[in-house]
Design an enzyme around this catalytic site. Structure first.
Site, mmCIF file in Angstrom:
data_model
loop_
_atom_site.group_PDB
_atom_site.id
_atom_site.type_symbol
_atom_site.label_atom_id
_atom_site.label_comp_id
_atom_site.label_asym_id
_atom_site.label_seq_id
_atom_site.Cartn_x
_atom_site.Cartn_y
_atom_site.Cartn_z
ATOM 1 N N ASN A 156 -7.522 0.649 5.969
ATOM 2 C CA ASN A 156 -6.907 -0.517 5.849
ATOM 3 C C ASN A 156 -5.762 -0.585 6.971
ATOM 4 O O ASN A 156 -5.541 -2.163 7.003
ATOM 5 C CB ASN A 156 -6.174 -0.620 4.407
ATOM 6 C CG ASN A 156 -5.264 0.457 4.139
ATOM 7 O OD1 ASN A 156 -5.285 1.507 4.729
ATOM 8 N ND2 ASN A 156 -4.118 0.156 3.280
ATOM 9 N N GLY A 232 -4.803 8.142 2.443
ATOM 10 C CA GLY A 232 -5.856 7.555 1.701
ATOM 11 C C GLY A 232 -5.804 7.348 0.271
ATOM 12 O O GLY A 232 -4.568 7.330 -0.396
ATOM 13 N N SER A 233 -6.799 7.626 -0.508
ATOM 14 C CA SER A 233 -6.820 7.467 -1.918
ATOM 15 C C SER A 233 -6.246 8.721 -2.583
ATOM 16 O O SER A 233 -6.522 9.872 -2.029
ATOM 17 C CB SER A 233 -8.179 7.182 -2.385
ATOM 18 O OG SER A 233 -9.051 8.169 -2.292
ATOM 19 N N GLY A 237 -6.911 12.766 -1.811
ATOM 20 C CA GLY A 237 -5.803 13.523 -1.509
ATOM 21 C C GLY A 237 -5.323 14.770 -2.327
ATOM 22 O O GLY A 237 -5.010 15.552 -1.894
ATOM 23 N N GLU A 254 -0.018 10.428 1.927
ATOM 24 C CA GLU A 254 0.288 9.125 1.505
ATOM 25 C C GLU A 254 -0.907 8.595 0.946
ATOM 26 O O GLU A 254 -2.361 8.409 1.522
ATOM 27 C CB GLU A 254 0.688 8.368 2.760
ATOM 28 C CG GLU A 254 2.115 8.503 3.388
ATOM 29 C CD GLU A 254 3.377 8.711 2.290
ATOM 30 O OE1 GLU A 254 3.272 7.878 1.315
ATOM 31 O OE2 GLU A 254 4.206 9.119 2.726
ATOM 32 N N CYS A 288 -1.636 -0.214 0.278
ATOM 33 C CA CYS A 288 -1.123 0.571 -0.702
ATOM 34 C C CYS A 288 0.266 0.259 -1.173
ATOM 35 O O CYS A 288 0.592 0.667 -2.460
ATOM 36 C CB CYS A 288 -0.834 1.899 0.035
ATOM 37 S SG CYS A 288 0.188 1.921 1.424
ATOM 38 N N GLN A 335 -16.624 -2.015 -1.838
ATOM 39 C CA GLN A 335 -15.124 -2.321 -1.984
ATOM 40 C C GLN A 335 -15.166 -3.623 -3.031
ATOM 41 O O GLN A 335 -14.269 -3.892 -4.106
ATOM 42 C CB GLN A 335 -14.057 -2.467 -0.859
ATOM 43 C CG GLN A 335 -12.586 -2.842 -1.399
ATOM 44 C CD GLN A 335 -11.815 -1.670 -2.326
ATOM 45 O OE1 GLN A 335 -12.088 -0.491 -1.774
ATOM 46 N NE2 GLN A 335 -11.199 -2.209 -3.081
ATOM 47 N N GLU A 466 6.844 9.747 6.325
ATOM 48 C CA GLU A 466 6.414 9.497 7.605
ATOM 49 C C GLU A 466 7.335 8.445 8.144
ATOM 50 O O GLU A 466 8.207 7.844 7.313
ATOM 51 C CB GLU A 466 5.135 8.786 7.186
ATOM 52 C CG GLU A 466 4.047 9.843 6.900
ATOM 53 C CD GLU A 466 2.588 9.118 7.211
ATOM 54 O OE1 GLU A 466 2.259 9.418 8.605
ATOM 55 O OE2 GLU A 466 2.075 8.599 6.451
HETATM 56 P P1 NAD Z 1 -10.354 7.463 1.053
HETATM 57 O O1 NAD Z 1 -9.484 8.477 0.289
HETATM 58 O O2 NAD Z 1 -11.617 7.068 0.780
HETATM 59 O O3 NAD Z 1 -10.405 7.932 2.578
HETATM 60 C C1 NAD Z 1 -9.516 8.202 3.397
HETATM 61 C C2 NAD Z 1 -9.946 9.068 4.444
HETATM 62 O O4 NAD Z 1 -10.243 10.363 3.916
HETATM 63 C C3 NAD Z 1 -10.992 9.016 5.522
HETATM 64 O O5 NAD Z 1 -10.993 9.079 6.624
HETATM 65 C C4 NAD Z 1 -12.389 9.475 4.909
HETATM 66 O O6 NAD Z 1 -13.419 9.764 5.791
HETATM 67 C C5 NAD Z 1 -11.780 10.784 4.365
HETATM 68 N N1 NAD Z 1 -12.050 11.504 3.412
HETATM 69 C C6 NAD Z 1 -12.955 11.346 2.316
HETATM 70 N N2 NAD Z 1 -13.559 12.370 1.782
HETATM 71 C C7 NAD Z 1 -12.630 13.219 2.364
HETATM 72 C C8 NAD Z 1 -12.662 14.812 1.885
HETATM 73 N N3 NAD Z 1 -13.348 15.196 0.920
HETATM 74 N N4 NAD Z 1 -11.939 15.696 2.632
HETATM 75 C C9 NAD Z 1 -11.164 15.058 3.491
HETATM 76 N N5 NAD Z 1 -11.166 13.905 3.824
HETATM 77 C C10 NAD Z 1 -11.938 12.944 3.308
HETATM 78 O O7 NAD Z 1 -9.333 6.178 1.130
HETATM 79 P P2 NAD Z 1 -9.604 4.729 1.755
HETATM 80 O O8 NAD Z 1 -10.802 4.284 0.784
HETATM 81 O O9 NAD Z 1 -10.229 4.864 3.349
HETATM 82 O O10 NAD Z 1 -8.527 3.944 1.973
HETATM 83 C C11 NAD Z 1 -7.690 3.411 0.874
HETATM 84 C C12 NAD Z 1 -6.742 4.128 0.111
HETATM 85 O O11 NAD Z 1 -5.870 4.366 0.948
HETATM 86 C C13 NAD Z 1 -5.912 3.415 -1.034
HETATM 87 O O12 NAD Z 1 -6.119 4.189 -2.106
HETATM 88 C C14 NAD Z 1 -4.891 3.096 -0.402
HETATM 89 O O13 NAD Z 1 -3.764 2.979 -1.367
HETATM 90 C C15 NAD Z 1 -4.307 4.325 0.370
HETATM 91 N N6 NAD Z 1 -3.604 4.147 1.560
HETATM 92 C C16 NAD Z 1 -2.077 4.681 1.408
HETATM 93 C C17 NAD Z 1 -1.217 4.298 2.108
HETATM 94 C C18 NAD Z 1 0.110 4.897 2.183
HETATM 95 O O14 NAD Z 1 0.758 5.133 3.216
HETATM 96 N N7 NAD Z 1 0.432 5.314 1.101
HETATM 97 C C19 NAD Z 1 -1.656 3.366 3.260
HETATM 98 C C20 NAD Z 1 -2.753 2.851 3.474
HETATM 99 C C21 NAD Z 1 -3.961 3.168 2.483
#
Ligand code: NAD
Length: 485
Positions: A156, A232-233, A237, A254, A288, A335, A466
């Site tokens: 995002n 990420g999600s 995480g 995050e 997020c 999505q 961060e």
């Molecule tokens: P996601 O968790 O699906 O993917 C994030 C990253 O993790 C991608 O690069 C993906 O390839 C990788 N990934 C997937 N499976 C993995 C695994 N098993 N081990 C390690 N890495 C893996 O998230 P997304 O759909 O790309 O992003 C959306 C999410 O990110 C939302 O929940 C959003 O709230 C969050 N987000 C948080 C912040 C923040 O700073 N808090 C900022 C932006 C987005």
């Protein structure tokens, strides 16, 4: 390598100073027009990742010995180039992610500012000295690079999030392996391309695209990687934190949010509606920090709902690259289906759909959705407990400030929160008692500065903050040195 603004690009990996093909290729599709292939992106397997980690590991000691001035010059030049090319890079970003062109350009500028900020940090990394408790002994504390940092980023913020991880990592003398999100390989490639011409020694920065489920665990298991920075999600995480625990690896996460925006009776209605509109629906709600729970006190509730609904009626949804567009498409089909399923769930739970919530068919084939606003929801409904990550917001009616504060904090997340009020008393109390990592008064819950820390509490974040000077905690380790002269 020139970037084609309308044609199909070829996004490769960057490993040990070379542009590398992967094991296979995937199409990078424009969510505003699915006929438009933004690029063919390589997809690598574990062998390429291992080579990137080896390259970073070999390059790390040399880069750790580089002077602060060298790091300043490189990071500042990278920041300048990013900003100078904001229109071109913003267009690429909007074309592959779907946020409006203005938002895409804004994000690119932010990435440039981040590099320039950390250029400055490279030349002002402080140490500390204390008097020893023993006579004649000197003690000093110095910050040293961690070594190789693995980075895993979401789709995002395809350039700003990689930037706010890469820039501090390099500024403090670390080597980097970045694995960007599968949906947005172009922006990561463009950033890598700029870094490849910046004077960084080979191997200091590496880009490897591929499946997160394959490359992520392999990155964490590799003993040459000293720390993992992830955005990420929550489910991803959580798995990363567990694996990093197993391997005793420093980790920073995050993750998601269910951010409350409280609107009190004494709020300026225009300010509150503006904050809600921006916070909940800009970037198609895919932030997020999005204001997904609108916690509104009963004296202003009806006026607020009707003013926000009026605004949503005229919000222009369309092609991200069209300057008239105010909200772009959802990032992809999966999505969009998730967003629509939450509209259904909220309805089944008893929420009242005030406006929107349906898939839109526009002239160009894309993942368009009408922004959805629910009213009459309660904080225990799934729509208010789980992150939707789309243009869907819900209003929770409350009696007064005390109930609003309780509802705002009653969540497993804690990223950002906001309050709209003209009362100093409530604003001040909320800043103190909100359990979120970032608190906004009369501002949307989304939209932050780059020179201050970013991060949350509870299920939203894990590890040190961060951005800003606080980034030093994650990207360095402390050495305590004793000297008997
Ligand atoms: P996601 O968790 O699906 O993917 C994030 C990253 O993790 C991608 O690069 C993906 O390839 C990788 N990934 C997937 N499976 C993995 C695994 N098993 N081990 C390690 N890495 C893996 O998230 P997304 O759909 O790309 O992003 C959306 C999410 O990110 C939302 O929940 C959003 O709230 C969050 N987000 C948080 C912040 C923040 O700073 N808090 C900022 C932006 C987005």
């Amino acid at each position: 390598m020139a970037l084609s603004e309308t044609g199909t690009n070829h996004f490769k990996n960057y490993i040990a100073g070379e542009w590398i093909e992967g094991d296979s290729q995937v199409e990078n599709i424009n969510p505003s027009d699915t006929r438009d292939v933004v690029g063919l992106a390589v997809r690598s397997g574990g062998a390429d990742l291992d080579r990137a980690i080896d390259a970073a590991h070999d390059a790390a000691p040399g880069w750790a010995r580089s002077t602060p001035q060298q790091r300043y010059d490189i990071l500042d030049a990278v920041g300048n180039e990013i900003i100078a090319r904001k229109d071109e890079l913003g267009r690429l970003l909007s074309r592959e992610e779907g946020k409006t062109l203005a938002e895409g350009i804004g994000e690119v500028v932010r990435a440039g500012q981040v590099f320039k900020f950390f250029a400055g940090e490279a030349v002002r990394l402080p140490g500390e000295r204390l008097d020893s408790i023993r006579p004649g002994v000197e003690v000093d504390m110095r910050r040293e690079p961690m070594g190789v940092i693995g980075m895993i980023t979401p789709w995002n913020f395809p350039i700003a999030i990689p930037a706010w991880k890469i820039a501090p990592a390099l500024a403090y003398g670390n080597a980097v392996v970045l694995k960007p999100a599968e949906l947005v390989p172009g922006s990561a490639w463009a950033l890598a391309e700029i870094l490849s011409r910046s004077g960084l020694p080979e191997g200091v920065f590496n880009l490897v695209a591929g499946r997160g489920s394959e490359l992520g665990p392999r990155m964490i298991e590799n003993p040459k990687v000293r720390a993992i920075s992830f955005t990420g999600s929550v489910p991803t995480g959580r798995g990363i934190a567990a694996a990093c625990g197993e391997h005793l690896k420093k980790v920073q996460l995050e993750m998601g949010g269910k951010n409350p925006l409280v609107v009190l009776d004494d709020a300026d209605l225009d300010v509150a509606v503006g904050a809600a509109l921006n916070g909940a629906f800009f970037s198609t709600g895919q932030r997020c920090t999005a204001s997904s729970r609108l916690v509104v006190s009963e004296g202003i509730h009806d006026r607020f709902v009707s003013a926000l609904t009026e605004k949503l009626k005229t919000l222009v949804v369309g092609d991200a690259l069209d300057p008239k567009t105010q909200m772009g498409p959802v990032v992809d089909e999966k999505q969009l289906e998730q967003d629509l399923s939450y509209v259904e769930i909220a309805g089944q739970e008893g929420g009242k759909l005030a406006i929107g919530g349906e898939r839109l068919t526009l002239e160009k084939p894309g993942f368009y959705m009408a922004p959805a606003l629910f009213t009459e929801t309660s904080n225990d409904m799934r729509i208010n407990r789980e992150e939707v990550f789309g243009p869907v917001a819900s209003v929770i009616r409350v009696k007064d400030y005390e109930e609003a504060l309780h509802v705002a904090n009653d969540t497993s997340f804690g990223l950002s929160s906001g309050i709209c009020t003209t009362s100093l008393k409530y604003a001040s109390d909320f800043k103190q008692k909100s359990e979120a990592g970032m608190v906004m008064v009369n501002l949307p819950t989304a939209g932050v500065d780059y020179n201050v820390p970013f991060g949350g509490t509870k299920g939203s974040s894990f590890g040190s903050r961060e951005q800003g000077r606080y980034a030093v905690e994650f990207y360095t380790t402390v050495k305590t040195a004793y000297t008997q002269p």
